[in-house]
Design a protein around this motif. Structure first.
Motif, PDB file in Angstrom:
ATOM      1  N   ARG A  12       0.810  -1.227   0.000  1.00  0.00           N
ATOM      2  CA  ARG A  12       0.000   0.000   0.000  1.00  0.00           C
ATOM      3  C   ARG A  12       0.840   1.272   0.000  1.00  0.00           C
ATOM      4  N   THR A  13       2.049   1.203   0.551  1.00  0.00           N
ATOM      5  CA  THR A  13       2.905   2.403   0.589  1.00  0.00           C
ATOM      6  C   THR A  13       3.306   2.854  -0.803  1.00  0.00           C
ATOM      7  N   ALA A  14       3.182   1.983  -1.800  1.00  0.00           N
ATOM      8  CA  ALA A  14       3.570   2.329  -3.168  1.00  0.00           C
ATOM      9  C   ALA A  14       2.436   2.976  -3.953  1.00  0.00           C
ATOM     10  N   GLU A  15       1.280   3.146  -3.347  1.00  0.00           N
ATOM     11  CA  GLU A  15       0.146   3.740  -4.072  1.00  0.00           C
ATOM     12  C   GLU A  15       0.403   5.229  -4.316  1.00  0.00           C
ATOM     13  N   ILE A  16       0.569   5.598  -5.569  1.00  0.00           N
ATOM     14  CA  ILE A  16       0.785   6.993  -5.973  1.00  0.00           C
ATOM     15  C   ILE A  16      -0.315   7.335  -6.969  1.00  0.00           C
ATOM     16  N   GLN A  28       4.114  -0.348 -19.102  1.00  0.00           N
ATOM     17  CA  GLN A  28       5.233   0.145 -19.901  1.00  0.00           C
ATOM     18  C   GLN A  28       6.585  -0.141 -19.256  1.00  0.00           C
ATOM     19  N   TYR A  29       6.621  -0.179 -17.922  1.00  0.00           N
ATOM     20  CA  TYR A  29       7.899  -0.348 -17.231  1.00  0.00           C
ATOM     21  C   TYR A  29       7.773  -1.355 -16.093  1.00  0.00           C
ATOM     22  N   VAL A  30       8.874  -2.054 -15.853  1.00  0.00           N
ATOM     23  CA  VAL A  30       9.025  -2.899 -14.672  1.00  0.00           C
ATOM     24  C   VAL A  30      10.097  -2.265 -13.794  1.00  0.00           C
ATOM     25  N   LEU A  31       9.809  -2.159 -12.502  1.00  0.00           N
ATOM     26  CA  LEU A  31      10.760  -1.602 -11.546  1.00  0.00           C
ATOM     27  C   LEU A  31      10.965  -2.621 -10.428  1.00  0.00           C
ATOM     28  N   ILE A  32      12.205  -3.016 -10.231  1.00  0.00           N
ATOM     29  CA  ILE A  32      12.567  -3.924  -9.141  1.00  0.00           C
ATOM     30  C   ILE A  32      13.450  -3.164  -8.160  1.00  0.00           C
ATOM     31  N   VAL A  33      13.093  -3.232  -6.883  1.00  0.00           N
ATOM     32  CA  VAL A  33      13.920  -2.642  -5.822  1.00  0.00           C
ATOM     33  C   VAL A  33      14.209  -3.731  -4.805  1.00  0.00           C
ATOM     34  N   THR A  34      15.477  -3.911  -4.479  1.00  0.00           N
ATOM     35  CA  THR A  34      15.856  -4.919  -3.489  1.00  0.00           C
ATOM     36  C   THR A  34      16.783  -4.286  -2.459  1.00  0.00           C
ATOM     37  N   MET A  35      16.571  -4.651  -1.191  1.00  0.00           N
ATOM     38  CA  MET A  35      17.382  -4.151  -0.092  1.00  0.00           C
ATOM     39  C   MET A  35      17.997  -5.346   0.627  1.00  0.00           C
ATOM     40  N   ASP A  36      19.303  -5.312   0.804  1.00  0.00           N
ATOM     41  CA  ASP A  36      20.031  -6.398   1.454  1.00  0.00           C
ATOM     42  C   ASP A  36      20.199  -6.088   2.941  1.00  0.00           C
ATOM     43  N   GLU A  37      19.568  -6.898   3.775  1.00  0.00           N
ATOM     44  CA  GLU A  37      19.613  -6.779   5.229  1.00  0.00           C
ATOM     45  C   GLU A  37      19.151  -5.401   5.714  1.00  0.00           C
ATOM     46  N   PRO A  38      17.952  -4.956   5.306  1.00  0.00           N
ATOM     47  CA  PRO A  38      17.448  -3.678   5.808  1.00  0.00           C
ATOM     48  C   PRO A  38      16.891  -3.833   7.223  1.00  0.00           C
ATOM     49  N   SER A  39      16.825  -2.740   7.929  1.00  0.00           N
ATOM     50  CA  SER A  39      16.230  -2.725   9.265  1.00  0.00           C
ATOM     51  C   SER A  39      15.844  -1.293   9.583  1.00  0.00           C
ATOM     52  N   VAL A  40      14.558  -1.069   9.839  1.00  0.00           N
ATOM     53  CA  VAL A  40      14.085   0.279  10.128  1.00  0.00           C
ATOM     54  C   VAL A  40      13.269   0.245  11.408  1.00  0.00           C
ATOM     55  N   ARG A  41      13.421   1.266  12.218  1.00  0.00           N
ATOM     56  CA  ARG A  41      12.730   1.318  13.499  1.00  0.00           C
ATOM     57  C   ARG A  41      11.714   2.451  13.467  1.00  0.00           C
ATOM     58  N   ALA A  67      11.552  -1.790   1.226  1.00  0.00           N
ATOM     59  CA  ALA A  67      11.708  -1.670  -0.224  1.00  0.00           C
ATOM     60  C   ALA A  67      10.578  -0.888  -0.878  1.00  0.00           C
ATOM     61  N   VAL A  68       9.357  -1.034  -0.368  1.00  0.00           N
ATOM     62  CA  VAL A  68       8.208  -0.382  -1.014  1.00  0.00           C
ATOM     63  C   VAL A  68       8.291   1.142  -0.956  1.00  0.00           C
ATOM     64  N   PRO A  69       8.587   1.776   0.210  1.00  0.00           N
ATOM     65  CA  PRO A  69       8.691   3.245   0.218  1.00  0.00           C
ATOM     66  C   PRO A  69       9.784   3.769  -0.729  1.00  0.00           C
ATOM     67  N   VAL A  70      10.882   3.026  -0.824  1.00  0.00           N
ATOM     68  CA  VAL A  70      11.956   3.447  -1.733  1.00  0.00           C
ATOM     69  C   VAL A  70      11.483   3.363  -3.181  1.00  0.00           C
ATOM     70  N   ALA A  71      10.757   2.289  -3.526  1.00  0.00           N
ATOM     71  CA  ALA A  71      10.224   2.146  -4.880  1.00  0.00           C
ATOM     72  C   ALA A  71       9.244   3.266  -5.204  1.00  0.00           C
ATOM     73  N   ALA A  72       8.414   3.636  -4.238  1.00  0.00           N
ATOM     74  CA  ALA A  72       7.462   4.733  -4.464  1.00  0.00           C
ATOM     75  C   ALA A  72       8.186   6.036  -4.757  1.00  0.00           C
ATOM     76  N   GLU A  73       9.241   6.299  -4.014  1.00  0.00           N
ATOM     77  CA  GLU A  73      10.010   7.523  -4.258  1.00  0.00           C
ATOM     78  C   GLU A  73      10.691   7.476  -5.613  1.00  0.00           C
TER      79      GLU A  73
END
Length: 609
Positions: A489-493, A533-546, A559-565
């Motif tokens: 849902r965070t990717a909804e723009i 028209q486009y495919v976007l892949i975002v991957t994060m290696d060992e993320p951790s957010v508080r 990964a989703v908030p970064v993809a939205a941005e």
């Protein structure tokens, strides 16, 4: 040859007895000898005349044949075949899809030494150590005062450094002209370009050769004089590539990730518009590869092409799309989601109890492991394997990089029921994010296979139809609902209609099992969903957010908030306008995640005691 004496004694005595003049005998013998000499000379000269005539006939015949061949051949420019000409041949530029330079050549100089010609070797060593801090003064002194006749000091220097060396005034320090490869944009697209070095080299010239990336993959083409200096046009867009690297670097920092990667792929052509792996490097000063430890710790490691990851719940759309294609289900079909699900001695659970049944669409939206396995069982083991093979998950990608073969997926050698089950939700088969991008592009392309490429404008044959268009469209519609009401849902723009799927997979331990506090978070997306028209892949290696709810490592929170941005930043650069006039929401501060409970795509595969 035995010579006859001109005055044989026996004949002279007989002539005197008969009253003849003995001198006539000598004259006669001389005459006969001269006749024999003349005859031999005539025979010898005849042979010489015949030999010379044959040589002239052969030579003029060869010239005539060659002239005939040249007259009947196509005209072409002569090319020098000497080594110096090969070394001095210029390497072609590399540009982005709009002609902006990514790699070019610059005239520079090298500096070398003839120690036996030096007047003050110690002073020269001290002067060079001041100009080049990476050189050791003591080692230079040993080399200059030893038995060496020649040694390199620096293979490429700046004009300022050249002047400083010249000011030392040492006749044993000499300069040689050469070309060097320059990457004017520094770190941007470093993993794509790879880098270059010197091949054959002399004191007055050096051959520039590719050592990695497209520089090595197209090394022969870039050095071929037949191309007449035409640049190699890559599919990437420099502005989009720069923006992606900036956003991913910020996201990696905010999400406390070890690494990050992203790829933007044009569905219709398969052309890669941007591809980033972090951390990266400057190809102007390419670092040395790591000899020990984890290869992914090196900035040279390309996570998008070489990374082999279990991509988690991003795989769930594949068995569902295949079942739709086979007519086994439709989007509203009820799927048994009772937990736990037993396969042999293993139990498969969902994060939450979704009840006894979900629709096929909600299996994707809620990311149900059990529901996905039920659908995969309908498809069957052999058909599942063949479909994944058709999508490209069994072979290295065909991308034009020398690193591509090292990114071959890790496929199970055996495929029992439990393997088929775990692979259906993205565990047990490790592939690169580039494989995932190609598979999602194939679904978004109406089921026709898409092969990624880094070359702009190249005509390639159309891919095979691996999925029906109707099934592919239904799969994209399901992915759209993941963003509107599921884990993405965070990717909804507003206006961009993003469709996608999150995936959170624990990283395997080297000795077996999985880490509980290390994972790879991935968001695979397609936009706009109504006309992909486009495919976007975002991957994060060992993320951790508080956040307020505590620490989170799930793809939905990282990964989703970064993809939205990324979509917000990249859409204007690729000419994609929102479909509505709504004011696009902003994030303040950037990447501030909404921390939710762990996403339901986490694995709960426990051995039955």
């Amino acid at each position: 040859m035995i010579r006859t004496p001109p005055r044989p004694l026996a004949r002279i005595l007989r002539a005197r007895e008969r009253g003849e003049n003995p001198d006539d005998i000598e004259a006669e013998n001389r005459r006969l000898r001269h006749e024999r000499i003349q005859e031999r000379a005539q025979n010898r000269s005849g042979v010489r005349v015949v030999l010379m005539a044959s040589c002239f006939i052969l030579a003029f015949g060869t010239v005539g044949v060659r002239m005939g061949m040249l007259a009947s051949s196509e005209p072409s420019e002569p090319r020098s075949q000497v080594l110096s000409a090969q070394i001095m041949s210029q390497r072609a530029d590399i540009t982005d899809r709009h002609g902006r330079v990514l790699a070019t050549n610059l005239l520079t100089h090298s500096v070398y030494a003839h120690p036996h010609q030096m007047v003050d070797p110690v002073g020269a060593a001290k002067g060079l150590a001041r100009i080049f801090p990476d050189l050791e003064e003591e080692r230079l002194i040993r080399d200059f005062t030893g038995d060496r006749k020649f040694m390199w000091i620096k293979r490429k220097i700046s004009p300022e450094q050249m002047q400083a060396v010249h000011d030392i005034g040492e006749p044993g320090l000499l300069f040689g002209p050469r070309e060097m490869r320059v990457y004017p944009n520094g770190h941007i697209a470093s993993h794509i370009l790879g880098g270059s070095g010197f091949g054959n080299e002399g004191v007055s010239s050096a051959e520039v050769v590719g050592v990695a990336g497209v520089e090595k993959a197209f090394d022969g083409w870039l050095r071929d004089p037949a191309n007449e200096g035409a640049p190699l046009a890559l599919s990437i867009d420099l502005a989009v590539q720069s923006a992606m690297e900036e956003v991913l670097a910020s996201g990696m920092k905010v999400m406390n990730a070890k690494g990050a990667g992203g790829i933007l792929l044009e569905i219709a052509t398969g052309e890669i518009v941007a591809m980033t792996s972090l951390p990266d490097f400057d190809p102007n000063d390419r670092p040395r590869p790591l000899l020990t430890g984890d290869p992914s710790d090196s900035p040279l490691f390309n996570r998008i092409v070489q990374g082999q990851y279990e991509l988690g719940s991003t795989f769930k759309i594949f068995p569902v799309a295949q079942a739709l294609d086979l007519g086994l289900i439709n989007p509203n079909s009820g799927i048994n989601t009772r937990t736990p699900m037993q396969i042999g001695k293993y139990r498969i659970n969902d994060f939450s109890n979704y009840g006894p049944q979900l629709s096929a669409t909600d299996v994707i939206v809620k990311s149900s492991n059990v529901g996905t396995v039920r659908i995969a069982q309908m498809v069957g083991v052999e058909r599942q394997r063949e479909f994944l093979r058709d999508l490209g998950f069994f072979d290295p990608t065909e991308i034009e990089m020398v690193e591509a073969p090292t990114g071959k997926p890790l496929v199970p050698t055996r495929w029992p029921a439990v393997t088929a089950a775990t692979v259906s939700f993205g565990h047990g088969l490790a592939a690169s994010p580039l494989h995932l991008a190609a598979a999602y592009a194939t679904i978004a392309n109406g089921g026709r296979k898409v092969t990624p490429t880094l070359v702009h404008g190249r005509q390639r044959p159309e891919g095979e139809q691996v999925l029906s268009t109707s099934a592919a469209n239904m799969a994209v519609s399901m992915l759209r609902q993941v963003v509107t009401r599921g884990t993405g849902r965070t990717a909804e723009i507003a206006g961009f209609e993003i469709a996608g799927k999150t995936g959170t997979a624990d990283k395997p331990r080297p000795g077996g099992g999985y880490y509980r506090d290390r994972n790879v978070a991935t968001f695979a997306s397609v936009f706009p969903a109504s006309n992909p028209q486009y495919v976007l892949i975002v991957t994060m290696d060992e993320p951790s957010v508080r956040g307020l709810a505590g620490e989170s490592r799930t793809a939905g929170a990282t990964a989703v908030p970064v993809a939205a941005e990324l979509v917000r930043r990249l859409a204007p650069l690729i000419g994609l306008e929102p479909k509505t006039d709504e004011i696009l929401p902003t994030i303040a501060p950037r990447f501030q995640p909404r921390v939710e409970p762990p996403a339901p795509d986490e694995i709960k595969l426990v051995a039955n005691q």
